[in-house]
Write a protein that holds these residues in place. Structure first.
Motif, short mmCIF file in Angstrom:
data_model
loop_
_atom_site.label_atom_id
_atom_site.label_comp_id
_atom_site.label_asym_id
_atom_site.label_seq_id
_atom_site.Cartn_x
_atom_site.Cartn_y
_atom_site.Cartn_z
N LEU A 120 0.81 -1.35 0.08
CA LEU A 120 0.13 -0.08 0.07
C LEU A 120 1.00 1.49 0.08
O LEU A 120 0.39 2.41 -0.62
CB LEU A 120 -1.10 -0.19 1.28
N LEU A 121 1.86 1.38 0.74
CA LEU A 121 2.63 2.68 0.91
C LEU A 121 3.58 2.75 -0.47
O LEU A 121 3.93 3.97 -0.76
CB LEU A 121 3.68 2.34 2.26
N CYS A 122 3.77 1.65 -1.24
CA CYS A 122 4.39 1.74 -2.37
C CYS A 122 3.71 2.13 -3.45
O CYS A 122 3.99 2.99 -4.19
CB CYS A 122 5.07 0.38 -2.92
N ALA A 123 2.27 1.63 -3.49
CA ALA A 123 1.32 2.25 -4.39
C ALA A 123 1.03 3.60 -4.30
O ALA A 123 0.96 4.57 -5.06
CB ALA A 123 0.10 1.26 -4.45
N GLU A 124 0.99 4.08 -3.08
CA GLU A 124 0.57 5.41 -2.78
C GLU A 124 1.63 6.55 -3.31
O GLU A 124 0.89 7.66 -3.65
CB GLU A 124 0.75 5.49 -1.19
N THR A 125 3.05 6.04 -3.33
CA THR A 125 3.82 7.13 -4.09
C THR A 125 3.55 7.16 -5.65
O THR A 125 3.92 8.28 -6.28
CB THR A 125 5.42 6.51 -4.16
N ALA A 126 2.70 6.26 -6.28
CA ALA A 126 2.44 6.47 -7.66
C ALA A 126 0.94 7.15 -7.89
O ALA A 126 0.58 7.09 -8.98
CB ALA A 126 2.36 5.14 -8.38
N LEU A 127 0.25 7.62 -6.82
CA LEU A 127 -1.01 8.00 -6.86
C LEU A 127 -1.05 9.49 -6.50
O LEU A 127 -2.03 9.86 -5.43
CB LEU A 127 -1.95 7.31 -6.36
N PRO A 128 -0.44 10.33 -7.17
CA PRO A 128 -0.44 11.97 -6.62
C PRO A 128 -2.15 12.36 -6.62
O PRO A 128 -2.39 13.24 -5.90
CB PRO A 128 0.14 12.47 -7.63
N MET A 129 -2.87 11.98 -7.41
CA MET A 129 -4.43 12.39 -7.38
C MET A 129 -5.23 11.36 -6.79
O MET A 129 -6.54 11.63 -6.81
CB MET A 129 -4.76 12.52 -8.97
N GLY A 130 -4.81 10.33 -6.24
CA GLY A 130 -5.69 9.44 -5.36
C GLY A 130 -6.05 8.40 -6.31
O GLY A 130 -5.49 8.19 -7.44
N GLY A 131 -6.99 7.62 -5.72
CA GLY A 131 -7.47 6.42 -6.47
C GLY A 131 -8.13 5.43 -5.66
O GLY A 131 -7.85 5.44 -4.53
N GLY A 141 -0.32 -17.00 1.67
CA GLY A 141 0.91 -16.20 1.51
C GLY A 141 0.86 -15.40 0.44
O GLY A 141 2.28 -14.78 0.11
N THR A 142 0.34 -15.40 -0.89
CA THR A 142 0.40 -14.47 -2.05
C THR A 142 -0.62 -13.43 -1.88
O THR A 142 -1.61 -13.48 -1.66
CB THR A 142 0.15 -15.28 -3.32
N TRP A 143 -0.02 -11.95 -1.99
CA TRP A 143 -0.64 -10.90 -1.73
C TRP A 143 -0.57 -10.21 -3.39
O TRP A 143 0.28 -10.16 -3.95
CB TRP A 143 0.09 -9.83 -0.94
N THR A 144 -1.99 -9.58 -3.71
CA THR A 144 -1.90 -8.55 -4.79
C THR A 144 -2.58 -7.32 -4.37
O THR A 144 -3.23 -7.18 -3.52
CB THR A 144 -2.82 -9.32 -5.85
N LEU A 145 -2.14 -6.32 -5.30
CA LEU A 145 -2.84 -4.78 -5.07
C LEU A 145 -3.00 -4.47 -6.43
O LEU A 145 -2.43 -4.62 -7.43
CB LEU A 145 -1.65 -4.11 -4.65
N GLU A 146 -4.29 -3.69 -6.68
CA GLU A 146 -4.84 -3.36 -7.84
C GLU A 146 -5.20 -1.94 -7.67
O GLU A 146 -5.90 -1.56 -6.68
CB GLU A 146 -5.68 -4.06 -8.42
N ALA A 147 -4.33 -1.04 -8.20
CA ALA A 147 -4.78 0.44 -7.91
C ALA A 147 -5.46 1.04 -9.35
O ALA A 147 -4.70 0.86 -10.45
CB ALA A 147 -3.53 1.38 -7.72
N LEU A 148 -6.54 1.69 -9.43
CA LEU A 148 -7.17 2.49 -10.49
C LEU A 148 -7.20 3.94 -10.10
O LEU A 148 -7.63 4.29 -9.20
CB LEU A 148 -8.67 1.78 -10.45
N SER A 149 -6.65 4.67 -11.28
CA SER A 149 -6.68 6.03 -11.09
C SER A 149 -6.55 6.80 -12.09
O SER A 149 -5.94 5.88 -13.01
CB SER A 149 -5.40 6.40 -10.27
N GLU A 150 -7.13 8.03 -12.56
CA GLU A 150 -7.12 8.88 -13.71
C GLU A 150 -5.35 9.07 -14.16
O GLU A 150 -5.11 9.30 -15.19
CB GLU A 150 -7.58 9.92 -13.60
#
Length: 208
Positions: A120-131, A141-150
């Protein structure tokens, strides 16, 4: 004979330092919060100044509780309840442009929750406008993260740290970027590999 490598020993020490800092900060912050509540109940202080103090204390407590799980010690027998993890995520981003969706419903080993929080903290750096960010685990033990943003902004040198190590950034890392090498090291300790993909309007991150 000790079976820990120097790198593992250093990581353990860093985890302990993180836990100590968060523990020592949470108590006085909680006391300030209690004092603010008592003042409001007795009518001893009202107005925007008190509201500002209340919100600042709430924000500080949210950050300390989240960072304790992300950067603190995570022993093999430590568990984090689903309720605690969900509350930590929700409180951290309650006034943010980032809308998190923490999907795990079961209590999990803290080492695994740590992976999700660092992602989450890593993804946050790529989302200046949020998402909208969804974090999930398969329970094995496998984790996934999906971030959607303009708008998704990737510093490839920084993100390449997840694949190649700290030197891949081509510069000294800043304190606000420590989650990247820590995610890599935490995943490696769990026998996992971190991968990421960036498409138009979408960021995908996997540790497993």
């Amino acid at each position: 004979m000790r079976d820990e490598t120097p790198q593992a020993e250093a990581q353990t020490l860093a985890d302990l330092i993180g836990s100590r800092l968060c523990h020592d900060l949470s108590n006085p912050l909680g006391a300030i919060g209690n004092g603010v509540e008592l003042l409001e109940m007795t009518g001893g202080a009202n107005g925007p100044e008190m509201a500002l103090i209340r919100d600042a204390v709430a924000d500080a407590l949210a950050r300390v509780r989240f960072l304790r799980l992300a950067f603190g010690q995570a022993g093999p027998d430590h568990l984090t309840s689903a309720r605690e993890a969900r509350a930590a995520v929700g409180n951290l981003y309650r006034q943010s442009r980032i809308v998190p969706n923490w999907t795990p419903q079961a209590d999990l080993p803290r080492r695994e929750v740590k992976l999700g929080f660092l992602m989450l903290l890593c993804a946050e750096t790529a989302l200046p406008m949020g998402g909208h960010v969804t974090v999930a685990t398969d329970g094995a033990g496998t984790w996934t993260l999906e971030a959607l943003s303009e708008r998704i902004v990737m510093d490839e040198g920084l993100w390449s740290v997840l694949r190649f190590g700290t030197g891949a950034a081509g510069r000294p890392l800043r304190a606000a970027e420590v989650q990247f090498p820590l995610l890599r090291e935490t995943a490696e300790a769990a026998g996992a590999t971190v991968i990421y993909r960036h498409e138009e309007g979408r960021l995908f991150l996997r540790a497993g």
